[in-house]
Design a protein around this motif. Structure first.
Motif, mmCIF file in Angstrom:
data_model
loop_
_atom_site.group_PDB
_atom_site.id
_atom_site.type_symbol
_atom_site.label_atom_id
_atom_site.label_comp_id
_atom_site.label_asym_id
_atom_site.label_seq_id
_atom_site.Cartn_x
_atom_site.Cartn_y
_atom_site.Cartn_z
ATOM 1 N N PHE A 335 0.761 -1.064 0.043
ATOM 2 C CA PHE A 335 -0.069 -0.037 0.013
ATOM 3 C C PHE A 335 0.995 1.411 -0.026
ATOM 4 C CE2 PHE A 335 -2.427 3.300 2.037
ATOM 5 C CZ PHE A 335 -3.609 3.388 1.440
ATOM 6 N N THR A 336 1.843 1.282 0.707
ATOM 7 C CA THR A 336 2.678 2.556 0.943
ATOM 8 C C THR A 336 3.513 2.482 -0.481
ATOM 9 O OG1 THR A 336 3.142 2.191 3.141
ATOM 10 C CG2 THR A 336 4.848 3.266 2.101
ATOM 11 N N TYR A 337 3.758 1.494 -0.961
ATOM 12 C CA TYR A 337 4.532 1.561 -2.282
ATOM 13 C C TYR A 337 3.681 2.093 -3.611
ATOM 14 C CZ TYR A 337 7.428 0.163 -6.412
ATOM 15 O OH TYR A 337 8.054 0.186 -7.739
ATOM 16 N N VAL A 338 2.407 1.770 -3.497
ATOM 17 C CA VAL A 338 1.480 2.344 -4.582
ATOM 18 C C VAL A 338 1.249 3.730 -4.274
ATOM 19 C CG1 VAL A 338 -0.730 2.187 -5.473
ATOM 20 C CG2 VAL A 338 0.543 -0.111 -4.943
ATOM 21 N N SER A 339 1.277 4.018 -3.028
ATOM 22 C CA SER A 339 1.061 5.489 -2.801
ATOM 23 C C SER A 339 2.172 6.266 -3.179
ATOM 24 C CB SER A 339 0.983 5.704 -1.226
ATOM 25 O OG SER A 339 -0.292 4.764 -0.492
ATOM 26 N N TRP A 340 3.237 5.797 -3.255
ATOM 27 C CA TRP A 340 4.742 6.697 -3.593
ATOM 28 C C TRP A 340 4.562 6.571 -5.081
ATOM 29 C CZ3 TRP A 340 8.449 4.311 -6.646
ATOM 30 C CH2 TRP A 340 9.720 5.136 -6.763
ATOM 31 N N LEU A 341 4.150 5.716 -5.660
ATOM 32 C CA LEU A 341 4.059 5.450 -7.185
ATOM 33 C C LEU A 341 2.916 6.623 -7.365
ATOM 34 C CD1 LEU A 341 3.956 1.874 -8.284
ATOM 35 C CD2 LEU A 341 5.868 3.665 -8.700
ATOM 36 N N VAL A 342 1.899 6.739 -6.956
ATOM 37 C CA VAL A 342 0.752 7.693 -7.055
ATOM 38 C C VAL A 342 1.384 9.173 -7.292
ATOM 39 C CG1 VAL A 342 -1.422 8.581 -6.434
ATOM 40 C CG2 VAL A 342 -1.247 6.211 -6.636
ATOM 41 N N PHE A 368 -7.420 0.607 -1.067
ATOM 42 C CA PHE A 368 -6.587 1.190 -2.245
ATOM 43 C C PHE A 368 -7.652 1.984 -2.974
ATOM 44 C CE2 PHE A 368 -3.490 -2.589 -2.409
ATOM 45 C CZ PHE A 368 -2.517 -1.668 -2.410
ATOM 46 N N GLU A 369 -9.023 1.522 -3.262
ATOM 47 C CA GLU A 369 -9.957 2.384 -3.949
ATOM 48 C C GLU A 369 -10.086 3.680 -3.103
ATOM 49 O OE1 GLU A 369 -13.122 -0.253 -6.213
ATOM 50 O OE2 GLU A 369 -13.132 -0.049 -3.890
ATOM 51 N N ALA A 370 -10.184 3.655 -1.664
ATOM 52 C CA ALA A 370 -10.090 5.044 -0.917
ATOM 53 C C ALA A 370 -9.025 5.725 -1.092
ATOM 54 C CB ALA A 370 -10.474 4.591 0.461
ATOM 55 N N MET A 371 -7.766 5.474 -1.450
ATOM 56 C CA MET A 371 -6.546 5.983 -1.364
ATOM 57 C C MET A 371 -6.406 6.825 -2.829
ATOM 58 S SD MET A 371 -3.349 5.868 -3.070
ATOM 59 C CE MET A 371 -2.865 4.133 -2.898
ATOM 60 N N LEU A 372 -6.844 6.013 -3.625
ATOM 61 C CA LEU A 372 -6.776 6.517 -5.102
ATOM 62 C C LEU A 372 -7.844 7.513 -5.427
ATOM 63 C CD1 LEU A 372 -6.040 2.844 -6.647
ATOM 64 C CD2 LEU A 372 -4.413 4.876 -6.652
ATOM 65 N N SER A 373 -9.203 7.515 -4.892
ATOM 66 C CA SER A 373 -9.941 8.399 -5.032
ATOM 67 C C SER A 373 -9.800 9.516 -4.614
ATOM 68 C CB SER A 373 -11.358 7.568 -4.364
ATOM 69 O OG SER A 373 -11.193 8.118 -3.023
ATOM 70 N N LYS A 374 -8.750 9.648 -3.643
ATOM 71 C CA LYS A 374 -8.328 10.940 -2.982
ATOM 72 C C LYS A 374 -7.541 11.715 -4.144
ATOM 73 C CE LYS A 374 -8.538 9.890 2.132
ATOM 74 N NZ LYS A 374 -7.736 9.451 2.989
ATOM 75 N N HIS A 375 -6.847 11.039 -5.089
ATOM 76 C CA HIS A 375 -6.150 11.663 -6.085
ATOM 77 C C HIS A 375 -6.871 11.736 -7.441
ATOM 78 C CE1 HIS A 375 -2.210 11.568 -3.511
ATOM 79 N NE2 HIS A 375 -2.921 10.474 -2.983
#
Length: 430
Positions: A335-342, A368-375
């Motif tokens: 999750f942290t790694y994907v957040s960094w990629l985003v 993941f959906e919740a984090m990605l929706s913020k972006h």
């Protein structure tokens, strides 16, 4: 009904031929296609008697190499292999596990009679496979991955298992693991991982000189090579070739919406997802799965000092910290790694790939959906298996997703244009 030998190998050849057709201008890519061909070739399989067999990618190969063995990975991916496991596992078993067991069971395959199987228990299916092989009299070493990294005893439990596993492998190989062999193995594996990271970084920016599916194949080929050093040498040559072509050739920058593939691993030869992504006009910037983060493992010098047992424990501890397998209750590291990629800013969408039966990946989807929706990054959940009958249905759905990403890009560009126009008017008025 079992497939004929010709049918059983067709999917391998079809995938290799398509990648060669799309990337034949890269002379160095032939080595990696040959590597995959050699592994799946019927004639070559008949002559293979691997000593150490690893199911999946969740075991530190450094410890196996230090014992003088070349790990023989079986990671699934083949629809044809599944047919050979039908009588041993339920039909609802996930395709990766069925493919792994079918590969072992297939007639005219590799000779596993003298093999030691290393089996990480990342799912209930892998427990069943371990039991099945034990019942047949195969030598099996089972590794239980502690699922909660926050438990202070988890790392210690993992280290003890890795010490026992290393001793078991050395005994099976009739060799000794020494401080020197451990350091040499770490150097070789670390060089290979650096080469892979360099390749992925360079090829990501190559402007279409190499296709996304070819990048995926080269990442997978790490687990198919019989010579890690040769693999690393050729990967460095391929990276240099791409750099040279990027500078000298008339490459056309790719202007397709960029996505990443998350969830269940995409494994050779079943590349219908990368092929579809390319066909509908998207660019797969990255594929993030359970083996991605281990490419970032770095061992500090002090970790490679001390007694042999201490070095093994240190290697195990670092590996455990970077493990992103589905064995964990919460895959915080992934999750942290994907957040960094985003946060890098070029991801416009996510294809969340779930193989039927791998429900553990669906448990991760919501956050993941919740984090990605913020972006403002849309997520497309894609559930499939190794069959090819659903390709056209998936194509229709993915085309709709692609159109949405194109529209999102258009809206963003219009907003930027209007803001730019407003600024000009303000300047003119002042």
């Amino acid at each position: 009904m079992k497939e004929t030998k010709t049918d059983a190998y067709k999917e391998y050849y079809d995938t290799l031929n398509q990648i060669w057709h799309d990337n034949h201008k890269l002379s160095q890519i032939k080595y990696f296609l040959d590597t995959m061909y050699d592994r799946c070739s019927e004639d070559n399989k008949n002559n293979i008697s691997p000593k150490i067999v690893v199911l999946g990618t969740s075991i530190p190969e450094e410890l196996i190499i230090a014992a003088g063995a070349a790990p023989y990975f079986i990671i699934g991916g083949s629809l044809s292999s599944i047919s050979w496991s039908d009588e041993f596992v339920p039909r609802d078993t996930d395709p990766v596990s069925r493919s792994i067991l079918g590969y072992i069971k297939q007639p005219s395959g590799a000779d596993f009679s003298g093999s030691l199987f290393i089996i990480p228990l990342i799912s209930d299916s892998m427990r069943k496979i371990a039991y099945e092989l034990k019942e047949e009299g195969q030598e099996v070493f089972v590794v239980d991955i502690p699922p909660n990294r926050k438990d202070r005893n988890s790392t210690l439990k993992w280290q003890k298992q890795m010490l026992a596993m290393t001793e078991k492998i050395a005994s099976h190989m009739n060799t000794k693991v020494t401080k020197r062999s451990l350091n040499d193995a770490v150097k070789r594996v670390s060089r290979a991982r650096r080469a892979l990271l360099d390749f992925l970084s360079v090829s990501r920016k190559s402007g279409g000189i190499i296709t996304d599916s070819a990048r995926q194949l080269i990442s997978n080929s790490y687990y198919f090579t019989s010579s890690l050093d040769d693999w690393t040498d050729h990967l460095e040559l391929l990276t240099n070739e791409i750099i040279h072509l990027s500078v000298s050739a008339d490459s056309i920058p790719q202007d397709h919406p960029g996505v990443i593939i998350l969830g269940s691993p995409v494994i050779f030869p079943n590349y219908k997802i990368p092929f579809l992504i390319k066909d509908i006009g998207l660019t797969a910037l990255d594929t993030v799965d359970s083996s991605t983060l281990k490419n970032h493992i770095v061992y500090k010098r002090k970790a490679m000092r001390g007694s042999r047992e201490r070095i093994i424990s240190n290697i195990a501890a670092v590996w455990y910290d970077y493990d992103a397998s589905s064995a964990f209750i919460k895959n915080d590291l992934l999750f942290t790694y994907v957040s960094w990629l985003v946060k890098k800013g070029d991801i416009e969408g996510v294809v969340y790939h779930v193989l039927k039966g791998q429900i553990e990946y669906d448990f991760e989807l919501e956050r993941f959906e919740a984090m990605l929706s913020k972006h403002n990054i849309p997520v497309f959940r894609l559930e499939t298996d190794y069959q090819y009958q659903d390709v056209e249905q998936l194509r229709i759905r993915m085309e709709a997703f692609s159109e949405m990403l194109v529209q999102n890009r258009y809206k963003i560009n219009r907003q930027v244009h209007f803001r730019s126009g407003d600024n000009k008017e303000v300047k003119a008025a002042s």
